[in-house]
Design an enzyme around this catalytic site. Structure first.
Site, PDB file in Angstrom:
ATOM      1  N   GLY A  44       2.576   5.490  -3.337  1.00 55.09           N
ATOM      2  CA  GLY A  44       3.597   6.610  -3.855  1.00 55.09           C
ATOM      3  C   GLY A  44       3.481   6.702  -5.451  1.00 55.09           C
ATOM      4  N   SER A  79       0.804  -1.190  -0.035  1.00 61.07           N
ATOM      5  CA  SER A  79      -0.019   0.068  -0.056  1.00 61.07           C
ATOM      6  C   SER A  79       0.939   1.183  -0.047  1.00 61.07           C
ATOM      7  CB  SER A  79      -0.919   0.060   1.156  1.00 61.07           C
ATOM      8  OG  SER A  79      -0.190   0.259   2.258  1.00 61.07           O
ATOM      9  N   ASP A  80       2.233   1.144   0.733  1.00 55.96           N
ATOM     10  CA  ASP A  80       3.171   2.359   0.554  1.00 55.96           C
ATOM     11  C   ASP A  80       3.406   2.392  -0.695  1.00 55.96           C
ATOM     12  OD1 ASP A  80       3.384   3.541   3.171  1.00 55.96           O
ATOM     13  OD2 ASP A  80       4.035   1.431   4.067  1.00 55.96           O
ATOM     14  N   ALA A  81       3.950   1.351  -1.454  1.00 60.89           N
ATOM     15  CA  ALA A  81       4.615   1.532  -2.790  1.00 60.89           C
ATOM     16  C   ALA A  81       3.660   2.283  -3.779  1.00 60.89           C
ATOM     17  CB  ALA A  81       4.979   0.311  -3.110  1.00 60.89           C
TER      18      ALA A  81
END
Length: 421
Positions: free
Chosen positions: A184, A179-181
């Protein structure tokens, strides 16, 4: 050759992974990404484990030259400024920088940007053409917008953990912080799109990116809301519901994945397996039946793969263009000639040792024919560009910069080393 975003100034207030991932992509496309960190605390990943330094990698700093591996990856091609935005003078200098910036991006918890005075409403009054991106766990609106979230919570919240793993097994997260990647990448896309709109209209705007929204938008292409009606468990292991066979299978010396997405794939697979007799079975030639009876199909494929090595399976299937791959370990992936040929495994540089680190980072993933993207410079020393940026964008004189450093509003070391006069 110039890069696509050359001349674009990005003021980066982000931390950890999602925001730095967005600005890493922008930097790779040529934007001048200026990391702005609190001089008292700095970027939390700069000196956080795991470390790499002259003695190798470790969970404890083994020397004063050890730096965080995450920082060395995520801060490439960026500049570093230390400036305390919680002080009136630090905020005043930052707002002068905003007048000359194109983008401000932050991933503070909802409400923090407003409290600091760096939200879109405040900054757009200074620079109406500004693109302001806010990247949060759940977005800036909605009843749960103020909940604190990391990747694990987001994977759980949007259902990814509920569909990851095998039937009857406990839920499990994906092996990396997806979810972070993903957020981004979406944030970088949103920023570039807003810059295109600004170039056409002169109008800036805010970009609201939610980690939960981004992850859910990708996983919900699959009709999970129909699984109960189809009598399918939510957790399908490695298979995909729309194709059969489409799964991981054990070989003599490891594991492979094999997938038949078309009738031609399935018939080619039958030939390679020596099971052309199944072409006379109307059920086996019907995709709907195979989907409903996938366990029987998997048994047929697995009985074949268990008799061969991974290399032999891949050779035979590639020869007839049936999609397949060995299941590589990460060490094997890092030495895969294909990734290496495309420049996707790059050595990291430690600015404290001024030498390559014994760790690698990913290369720039988008290949442009006319404006190549790349991470041309290594991660900077903390505050390395403070004097340069405050003079050029903040309108500060040498005396101003020394005064800011003396007051602790910037990092004194970075300014002391610079030629301010």
């Amino acid at each position: 050759m110039k890069k696509i975003l050359e001349g674009t100034v990005v003021l980066d207030l982000t931390r950890f992974f999602s925001g730095p991932q967005a600005t890493l992509l922008l930097a790779g496309m040529g934007a001048e990404v200026i990391k702005i960190d609190d001089p008292a605390t700095g970027d939390p990943t700069t000196f956080s484990p795991p470390f790499v330094g002259p003695k190798g990698v470790s969970f404890q700093r083994q020397s004063e030259q050890d730096m965080g591996i995450a920082y060395l990856k995520r801060a490439r091609a960026k500049k570093s400024v230390c400036l305390d935005l919680k002080t009136a003078e630090g905020l005043r200098v930052f707002r002068k920088m905003v007048k000359q910036a194109d983008v401000v991006i932050e991933n503070f918890s909802v409400g923090v940007a407003e409290r600091l005075g760096v939200d879109f409403a405040s900054l757009s009054r200074i620079n109406p053409a500004l693109v302001h991106c806010s990247l949060t766990g759940y977005g800036t609106t909605g009843p749960d917008s103020r909940l604190k979230a990391y990747d694990l919570m987001v994977q759980a919240a949007v259902g990814l953990m509920g569909i990851t793993g095998h039937p009857q097994a406990p839920p499990v997260k994906a092996g990396s912080p997806l979810s972070d990647a993903i957020a981004g990448v979406f944030a970088a896309t949103g920023i570039v799109s807003a810059l295109l709109h600004r170039d056409r209209t002169g109008e800036g705007q805010s970009v609201d990116v939610s980690m939960a929204d981004c992850l859910f938008a990708l996983l919900f292409d699959e009709p999970f809301d129909c699984y109960d009606a189809l009598a399918l468990p939510q957790r399908q292991g490695s298979r995909i519901m729309r194709f059969s066979p489409f799964n991981s299978y054990e070989a003599l010396d490891g594991w492979v994945v094999v997938g038949a997405a078309t009738s031609a794939d399935w018939q080619a697979l039958l030939r390679v397996m020596g099971r052309e007799d199944l072409r006379a079975d109307a059920n086996m030639m019907d995709l709907g039946w195979r989907l409903a009876n996938n366990a029987k199909v998997d048994t047929i494929v697995a009985d074949w793969t268990r008799t061969l090595s991974s290399d032999e399976i891949i050779r035979l299937l590639n020869a007839v263009q049936v999609p397949c791959s060995p299941i590589r370990t990460m060490a094997q992936a890092l030495s895969w000639p294909h990734l290496l040929a495309r420049g996707m495994v790059r050595p990291l540089w430690n600015p404290l040792t001024d030498a390559p680190a014994c760790a690698s980072g990913p290369g720039f993933p988008v290949k442009f024919s006319a404006t190549p993207g790349d991470y041309d410079t290594p991660a900077p020393l903390p505050g390395q560009h403070t004097a340069e940026i405050l003079a050029r964008l903040g309108g500060c004189s040498a005396e101003d910069i020394r005064a800011l450093a003396a007051a602790g509003i910037t990092n004194g070391a970075g300014c002391a080393d610079a030629n301010l006069d």
